[in-house]
Design a protein around this motif. Structure first.
Motif, PDB file in Angstrom:
ATOM      1  N   UNK A  46      31.501  38.224  38.810  1.00  0.00           N
ATOM      2  CA  UNK A  46      32.932  38.555  38.747  1.00  0.00           C
ATOM      3  C   UNK A  46      33.185  39.513  37.581  1.00  0.00           C
ATOM      4  N   UNK A  47      32.475  39.297  36.487  1.00  0.00           N
ATOM      5  CA  UNK A  47      32.573  40.195  35.330  1.00  0.00           C
ATOM      6  C   UNK A  47      32.114  41.604  35.707  1.00  0.00           C
ATOM      7  N   UNK A  48      30.998  41.691  36.399  1.00  0.00           N
ATOM      8  CA  UNK A  48      30.481  43.002  36.828  1.00  0.00           C
ATOM      9  C   UNK A  48      31.457  43.695  37.771  1.00  0.00           C
ATOM     10  N   UNK A  49      32.051  42.963  38.692  1.00  0.00           N
ATOM     11  CA  UNK A  49      32.969  43.556  39.659  1.00  0.00           C
ATOM     12  C   UNK A  49      34.252  44.087  39.017  1.00  0.00           C
ATOM     13  N   UNK A  50      34.609  43.553  37.867  1.00  0.00           N
ATOM     14  CA  UNK A  50      35.851  43.950  37.202  1.00  0.00           C
ATOM     15  C   UNK A  50      35.613  44.549  35.823  1.00  0.00           C
ATOM     16  N   UNK A  51      34.394  44.937  35.544  1.00  0.00           N
ATOM     17  CA  UNK A  51      34.009  45.383  34.204  1.00  0.00           C
ATOM     18  C   UNK A  51      34.928  46.475  33.669  1.00  0.00           C
ATOM     19  N   UNK A  52      35.303  46.284  32.425  1.00  0.00           N
ATOM     20  CA  UNK A  52      36.052  47.273  31.660  1.00  0.00           C
ATOM     21  C   UNK A  52      35.848  46.904  30.195  1.00  0.00           C
ATOM     22  N   UNK A  53      36.096  47.834  29.296  1.00  0.00           N
ATOM     23  CA  UNK A  53      35.892  47.522  27.879  1.00  0.00           C
ATOM     24  C   UNK A  53      36.756  46.354  27.384  1.00  0.00           C
ATOM     25  N   UNK A  54      37.893  46.105  28.017  1.00  0.00           N
ATOM     26  CA  UNK A  54      38.810  45.057  27.560  1.00  0.00           C
ATOM     27  C   UNK A  54      38.560  43.700  28.215  1.00  0.00           C
ATOM     28  N   UNK A  55      37.769  43.633  29.275  1.00  0.00           N
ATOM     29  CA  UNK A  55      37.535  42.367  29.978  1.00  0.00           C
ATOM     30  C   UNK A  55      36.684  41.448  29.122  1.00  0.00           C
ATOM     31  N   UNK A  56      37.094  40.173  29.028  1.00  0.00           N
ATOM     32  CA  UNK A  56      36.395  39.212  28.173  1.00  0.00           C
ATOM     33  C   UNK A  56      36.165  37.897  28.888  1.00  0.00           C
ATOM     34  N   UNK A  57      35.040  37.270  28.567  1.00  0.00           N
ATOM     35  CA  UNK A  57      34.831  35.885  28.950  1.00  0.00           C
ATOM     36  C   UNK A  57      35.704  35.038  28.026  1.00  0.00           C
ATOM     37  N   UNK A  58      36.275  33.965  28.555  1.00  0.00           N
ATOM     38  CA  UNK A  58      37.089  33.071  27.733  1.00  0.00           C
ATOM     39  C   UNK A  58      36.292  31.804  27.448  1.00  0.00           C
ATOM     40  N   UNK A  59      36.958  30.810  26.937  1.00  0.00           N
ATOM     41  CA  UNK A  59      36.305  29.519  26.697  1.00  0.00           C
ATOM     42  C   UNK A  59      35.997  28.805  28.008  1.00  0.00           C
ATOM     43  N   UNK A  60      36.604  29.276  29.097  1.00  0.00           N
ATOM     44  CA  UNK A  60      36.299  28.747  30.430  1.00  0.00           C
ATOM     45  C   UNK A  60      36.576  27.256  30.559  1.00  0.00           C
ATOM     46  N   UNK A  61      35.576  26.496  30.978  1.00  0.00           N
ATOM     47  CA  UNK A  61      35.751  25.069  31.212  1.00  0.00           C
ATOM     48  C   UNK A  61      36.133  24.305  29.958  1.00  0.00           C
ATOM     49  N   UNK A  80      44.726  41.010  33.497  1.00  0.00           N
ATOM     50  CA  UNK A  80      43.899  40.414  34.563  1.00  0.00           C
ATOM     51  C   UNK A  80      43.614  38.959  34.233  1.00  0.00           C
ATOM     52  N   UNK A  81      43.761  38.096  35.210  1.00  0.00           N
ATOM     53  CA  UNK A  81      43.409  36.674  35.113  1.00  0.00           C
ATOM     54  C   UNK A  81      42.407  36.435  36.229  1.00  0.00           C
ATOM     55  N   UNK A  82      41.178  36.076  35.873  1.00  0.00           N
ATOM     56  CA  UNK A  82      40.130  35.914  36.878  1.00  0.00           C
ATOM     57  C   UNK A  82      39.585  34.495  36.822  1.00  0.00           C
ATOM     58  N   UNK A  83      39.709  33.795  37.941  1.00  0.00           N
ATOM     59  CA  UNK A  83      39.208  32.426  38.093  1.00  0.00           C
ATOM     60  C   UNK A  83      37.961  32.446  38.961  1.00  0.00           C
ATOM     61  N   UNK A  84      36.999  31.594  38.638  1.00  0.00           N
ATOM     62  CA  UNK A  84      35.809  31.414  39.459  1.00  0.00           C
ATOM     63  C   UNK A  84      35.816  29.979  39.944  1.00  0.00           C
ATOM     64  N   UNK A  85      35.754  29.818  41.252  1.00  0.00           N
ATOM     65  CA  UNK A  85      35.778  28.475  41.834  1.00  0.00           C
ATOM     66  C   UNK A  85      36.875  28.372  42.867  1.00  0.00           C
TER      67      UNK A  85
END
Length: 178
Positions: A46-61, A80-85
């Motif tokens: 999902x990160x690769x599909x939306x890659x940009x310099x500003x996109x970040x992984x969060x604390x997630x779970x 952008x708000x990206x959920x996996x699941x």
């Protein structure tokens, strides 16, 4: 004593022919003790599909208030708000109020059941929903190492991933709100 996350490091050479975006990415990702390797790899894709310099992984779970990935503006608004699941309707509804764009990437074998049960409600929300091929995600996850160099090429609805092994992961867009 609480279990600690396992740290994975990826160096990714990304070629996204759909967006004409090419980049070298370095990602350090924490695999939460309750998370599967398949879910982690779905986050990476999902990160690769939306890659940009500003996109970040969060604390997630580790934080229920944050998505898996987000892109924030300088004024801290969420672009952008990206959920996996397979998130609940209320979580997606909240995301659509907080962010300009919401994307969901379902990835496991139960995703079709989730979609059948949720699509009536989810269609009322301005969210884009995708579903990865779960067998391909599982095959990719089976070959993950703690430190990897990957080459990812995106074309059409396919991700071609080359590392020590090669994989093709396809996805289907179930709802498009772009």
């Amino acid at each position: 004593m609480a279990l600690k996350p396992t740290i994975y490091k990826f160096r990714i050479s990304l070629s996204d022919t759909n967006r004409d975006y090419y980049d070298s990415l370095s990602c350090t990702i924490a695999l939460h003790p309750s998370e599967t390797t398949s879910r982690m790899m779905a986050r990476v894709l999902a990160y690769c599909l939306n890659a940009s310099p500003e996109l970040q992984f969060t604390k997630g779970l580790s934080s229920i208030e944050e998505p898996d990935l987000w892109q924030k503006e300088l004024d801290d608004t969420i672009q952008q708000w990206i959920e996996v699941g397979e998130p609940a309707f209320d979580r997606v509804k909240k995301a659509t109020r907080l962010a300009k764009h919401v994307q969901i990437y379902a990835f496991n074998s139960k995703a079709d059941v989730w979609w059948k049960q949720s699509q009536g409600k989810l269609r009322t929300l301005p969210a884009t929903i995708h579903c990865f091929d779960s067998d391909a995600i599982d095959a990719l996850a089976a070959n993950v190492e703690r430190g990897m160099e990957l080459s990812v090429m995106i074309t059409g609805n396919s991700l071609f991933i080359d590392g020590k092994t090669s994989h093709e992961v396809t996805w289907e867009t179930l709802q498009n709100n772009e």
